[in-house]
Design a protein around this motif. Sequence first.
Motif, PDB file in Angstrom:
ATOM      1  N   VAL A  35     -11.094   3.164  -0.778  1.00  0.00           N
ATOM      2  CA  VAL A  35     -10.440   3.307   0.535  1.00  0.00           C
ATOM      3  C   VAL A  35      -9.854   1.967   0.991  1.00  0.00           C
ATOM      4  CG1 VAL A  35     -10.935   3.746   2.984  1.00  0.00           C
ATOM      5  CG2 VAL A  35     -11.768   5.342   1.237  1.00  0.00           C
ATOM      6  N   ASN A  36     -10.598   0.888   0.757  1.00  0.00           N
ATOM      7  CA  ASN A  36     -10.072  -0.447   1.120  1.00  0.00           C
ATOM      8  C   ASN A  36      -8.851  -0.822   0.283  1.00  0.00           C
ATOM      9  OD1 ASN A  36     -11.583  -1.644   3.306  1.00  0.00           O
ATOM     10  ND2 ASN A  36     -13.357  -1.528   1.964  1.00  0.00           N
ATOM     11  N   THR A  37      -8.857  -0.405  -0.974  1.00  0.00           N
ATOM     12  CA  THR A  37      -7.704  -0.685  -1.838  1.00  0.00           C
ATOM     13  C   THR A  37      -6.487   0.092  -1.322  1.00  0.00           C
ATOM     14  OG1 THR A  37      -9.261  -0.853  -3.680  1.00  0.00           O
ATOM     15  CG2 THR A  37      -6.929  -0.744  -4.254  1.00  0.00           C
ATOM     16  N   LEU A  38      -6.719   1.361  -0.984  1.00  0.00           N
ATOM     17  CA  LEU A  38      -5.610   2.178  -0.468  1.00  0.00           C
ATOM     18  C   LEU A  38      -5.108   1.648   0.867  1.00  0.00           C
ATOM     19  CD1 LEU A  38      -6.714   5.798  -1.449  1.00  0.00           C
ATOM     20  CD2 LEU A  38      -4.807   4.477  -2.373  1.00  0.00           C
ATOM     21  N   ASP A  39      -6.005   1.084   1.654  1.00  0.00           N
ATOM     22  CA  ASP A  39      -5.579   0.514   2.938  1.00  0.00           C
ATOM     23  C   ASP A  39      -4.558  -0.603   2.702  1.00  0.00           C
ATOM     24  OD1 ASP A  39      -6.143  -0.027   5.952  1.00  0.00           O
ATOM     25  OD2 ASP A  39      -6.362  -1.979   4.982  1.00  0.00           O
ATOM     26  N   LEU A  40      -4.824  -1.448   1.712  1.00  0.00           N
ATOM     27  CA  LEU A  40      -3.882  -2.550   1.423  1.00  0.00           C
ATOM     28  C   LEU A  40      -2.572  -2.007   0.845  1.00  0.00           C
ATOM     29  CD1 LEU A  40      -6.286  -5.252  -0.076  1.00  0.00           C
ATOM     30  CD2 LEU A  40      -5.270  -5.189   2.210  1.00  0.00           C
ATOM     31  N   ILE A  41      -2.695  -0.996   0.003  1.00  0.00           N
ATOM     32  CA  ILE A  41      -1.490  -0.417  -0.601  1.00  0.00           C
ATOM     33  C   ILE A  41      -0.636   0.266   0.474  1.00  0.00           C
ATOM     34  CG2 ILE A  41      -0.691   1.404  -2.197  1.00  0.00           C
ATOM     35  CD1 ILE A  41      -2.954   0.490  -4.086  1.00  0.00           C
ATOM     36  N   ALA A  42      -1.304   0.922   1.418  1.00  0.00           N
ATOM     37  CA  ALA A  42      -0.575   1.617   2.499  1.00  0.00           C
ATOM     38  C   ALA A  42       0.267   0.628   3.300  1.00  0.00           C
ATOM     39  CB  ALA A  42      -1.561   2.338   3.413  1.00  0.00           C
ATOM     40  N   ARG A  43      -0.201  -0.598   3.408  1.00  0.00           N
ATOM     41  CA  ARG A  43       0.531  -1.610   4.185  1.00  0.00           C
ATOM     42  C   ARG A  43       1.690  -2.211   3.379  1.00  0.00           C
ATOM     43  NH1 ARG A  43      -3.134  -3.305   8.394  1.00  0.00           N
ATOM     44  NH2 ARG A  43      -5.061  -2.146   8.060  1.00  0.00           N
ATOM     45  N   ASN A  44       1.708  -1.909   2.069  1.00  0.00           N
ATOM     46  CA  ASN A  44       2.733  -2.502   1.201  1.00  0.00           C
ATOM     47  C   ASN A  44       3.276  -1.440   0.251  1.00  0.00           C
ATOM     48  OD1 ASN A  44       2.239  -5.627   1.680  1.00  0.00           O
ATOM     49  ND2 ASN A  44       0.233  -4.676   1.497  1.00  0.00           N
ATOM     50  N   LYS A  45       3.564  -0.267   0.788  1.00  0.00           N
ATOM     51  CA  LYS A  45       3.880   0.889  -0.064  1.00  0.00           C
ATOM     52  C   LYS A  45       5.052   0.629  -1.012  1.00  0.00           C
ATOM     53  CE  LYS A  45       1.904   5.111   1.650  1.00  0.00           C
ATOM     54  NZ  LYS A  45       1.901   6.076   2.717  1.00  0.00           N
ATOM     55  N   ALA A  46       5.993  -0.189  -0.589  1.00  0.00           N
ATOM     56  CA  ALA A  46       7.183  -0.423  -1.419  1.00  0.00           C
ATOM     57  C   ALA A  46       6.839  -1.176  -2.701  1.00  0.00           C
ATOM     58  CB  ALA A  46       8.207  -1.221  -0.616  1.00  0.00           C
ATOM     59  N   ASP A  47       5.661  -1.811  -2.747  1.00  0.00           N
ATOM     60  CA  ASP A  47       5.309  -2.633  -3.918  1.00  0.00           C
ATOM     61  C   ASP A  47       4.544  -1.866  -4.994  1.00  0.00           C
ATOM     62  OD1 ASP A  47       6.450  -4.812  -2.702  1.00  0.00           O
ATOM     63  OD2 ASP A  47       4.582  -5.434  -1.729  1.00  0.00           O
ATOM     64  N   TYR A  48       4.118  -0.632  -4.694  1.00  0.00           N
ATOM     65  CA  TYR A  48       3.228   0.059  -5.637  1.00  0.00           C
ATOM     66  C   TYR A  48       3.666   1.499  -5.909  1.00  0.00           C
ATOM     67  CZ  TYR A  48       0.395  -3.944  -4.425  1.00  0.00           C
ATOM     68  OH  TYR A  48      -0.026  -5.228  -4.225  1.00  0.00           O
ATOM     69  N   ASP A  49       3.500   1.913  -7.175  1.00  0.00           N
ATOM     70  CA  ASP A  49       3.685   3.317  -7.551  1.00  0.00           C
ATOM     71  C   ASP A  49       2.323   3.851  -7.947  1.00  0.00           C
ATOM     72  OD1 ASP A  49       6.510   3.503  -7.375  1.00  0.00           O
ATOM     73  OD2 ASP A  49       6.647   2.286  -9.206  1.00  0.00           O
ATOM     74  N   MET A  50       1.900   4.932  -7.340  1.00  0.00           N
ATOM     75  CA  MET A  50       0.557   5.447  -7.611  1.00  0.00           C
ATOM     76  C   MET A  50       0.580   6.378  -8.821  1.00  0.00           C
ATOM     77  SD  MET A  50      -2.338   4.848  -6.374  1.00  0.00           S
ATOM     78  CE  MET A  50      -2.074   4.255  -4.714  1.00  0.00           C
ATOM     79  N   VAL A  51      -0.253   6.069  -9.798  1.00  0.00           N
ATOM     80  CA  VAL A  51      -0.316   6.905 -10.998  1.00  0.00           C
ATOM     81  C   VAL A  51      -1.458   7.918 -10.890  1.00  0.00           C
ATOM     82  CG1 VAL A  51      -0.663   6.890 -13.513  1.00  0.00           C
ATOM     83  CG2 VAL A  51       0.766   5.140 -12.430  1.00  0.00           C
ATOM     84  N   ALA A  52      -2.650   7.448 -10.538  1.00  0.00           N
ATOM     85  CA  ALA A  52      -3.772   8.392 -10.459  1.00  0.00           C
ATOM     86  C   ALA A  52      -4.790   7.973  -9.412  1.00  0.00           C
ATOM     87  CB  ALA A  52      -4.457   8.507 -11.826  1.00  0.00           C
ATOM     88  N   LEU A  53      -5.379   8.970  -8.779  1.00  0.00           N
ATOM     89  CA  LEU A  53      -6.499   8.775  -7.852  1.00  0.00           C
ATOM     90  C   LEU A  53      -7.638   9.651  -8.361  1.00  0.00           C
ATOM     91  CD1 LEU A  53      -4.666   9.064  -4.386  1.00  0.00           C
ATOM     92  CD2 LEU A  53      -5.392   6.960  -5.545  1.00  0.00           C
ATOM     93  N   THR A  54      -8.881   9.157  -8.277  1.00  0.00           N
ATOM     94  CA  THR A  54     -10.003   9.962  -8.771  1.00  0.00           C
ATOM     95  C   THR A  54     -11.181   9.941  -7.811  1.00  0.00           C
ATOM     96  OG1 THR A  54     -11.454   8.400  -9.972  1.00  0.00           O
ATOM     97  CG2 THR A  54      -9.395   9.015 -11.073  1.00  0.00           C
TER      98      THR A  54
END
Length: 386
Positions: free
Chosen positions: A17-36
């Motif tokens: 959840v903490n990792t996703l929180d950081l990604i949510a703030r920088n969505k343009a920098d990341y492409d999500m491949v998988a969540l488990t």
Amino acid sequence: MSRKSVTILGSTGSIGVNTLDLIARNKADYDMVALTANKNVDSLIKQAREFKPEMAVIADAGLYSQLKEGLEGTNIQAMAGADALIECAQAPVDWVMAGIVGAAGLKPTLEAIRQGATVGLANKECLVCAGEFVMKEVAKAGATLLPVDSEHNAIFQVFDFEKTKGVRKIILTASGGPFRTRSREEMADITPAEAVAHPNWDMGAKISVDSATLMNKGLEMIEAYHLFPITPSQIEVLVHRQSVVHSMVEYIDGSVLAQMGSPDMRTAIGYALAWPERMETPVEVLDLATIGQLNFEAPDPVRFPALRLARGALEEGGSAPTILNAANEIAVYGFLDKRLKFLDICRVVEETLGSIKSREVTSLEDVFDLDRESRQKAQEILKTLH
Ligand code: NDP
């Protein structure tokens, strides 16, 4: 920064959840491949709908139809079961968060390593139970392992890998957990609710109990041994209740370099996520003037026997760390299920270590066999204490 493709193993947990929180703030920098996730299908569906990965995997195969239904109308592939978890960890990706708790994270983390990804390693148990094999796979695949555990991340930031001879020791700091000042007698009736209420960190249940017994620090000693070019005798533990100094490296000239920060995992996660750059995080700025004082004390081995057990396993090597880890997992979940008293967690670990003959562990198959055997033995011991 160029876009990174990312997989998060254990996305519904505290680290995830903490990792996703950081990604949510920088969505343009990341492409999500998988969540488990393991069982938390509702959170997984919610996360998948927000972050739009290619795959969403639930380890509990019985939850497949719920996941599939929850993802209807999206292009996200719903997958379930242990093999699906492995398959998703094998999907080519730049960066993986190894955020599953316990030895259950070993196989998927290994797959992420084998495809040469940069792996943010939160799942310390996989290094404790199979450290030599994991590190060999890292070297073989040319993968990059970035420690996310805050202590190891701290050491990673201040360790001089170019001049290792200059390092005298590393000092892992420990908050001391919620029972730092309690006597052994007062610890007898600790409840799971008290044990998971950590004073400084907001974490998953298993690591919170490990922090309360100090086994977490024991596991971290073993983790540090595998991550850094040091011997067991170069690893020291110091209780530091404010959790501001996340760990230190002492050099032979007397210099001690520390990494500090507010106790928030998003610093270490952000460091690994942006590495070799740095990223801005919402972590509260460290205000030392307001904190005023930093305290340090030696850990008490009598009230917290976990440190002695873990150091013993580290020094013995071979099968001992695998047995320690497996027995601890059984004991911690036994305590969380109210089948075991708090003080008996270490008793289960010690008796399991004493009842399985130490042996050479020469392959990953040996690790899995030993892990299974140790869990069975620990369950038997737990039943006698119930
Ligand atoms: P949590 O219990 O909060 O989350 C664990 C994650 O792993 C969840 O996504 C869970 O899914 C998933 N999971 C659990 N069991 C299985 C399984 N058998 N198969 C597949 N997935 C599984 O743990 P944390 O986030 O607290 O910790 C994760 C790891 O990071 C641990 O190794 C811990 O020691 C380490 N760590 C954690 C820190 C923290 O601040 N939390 C700090 C430093 C290290 P579900 O939600 O469905 O149960």
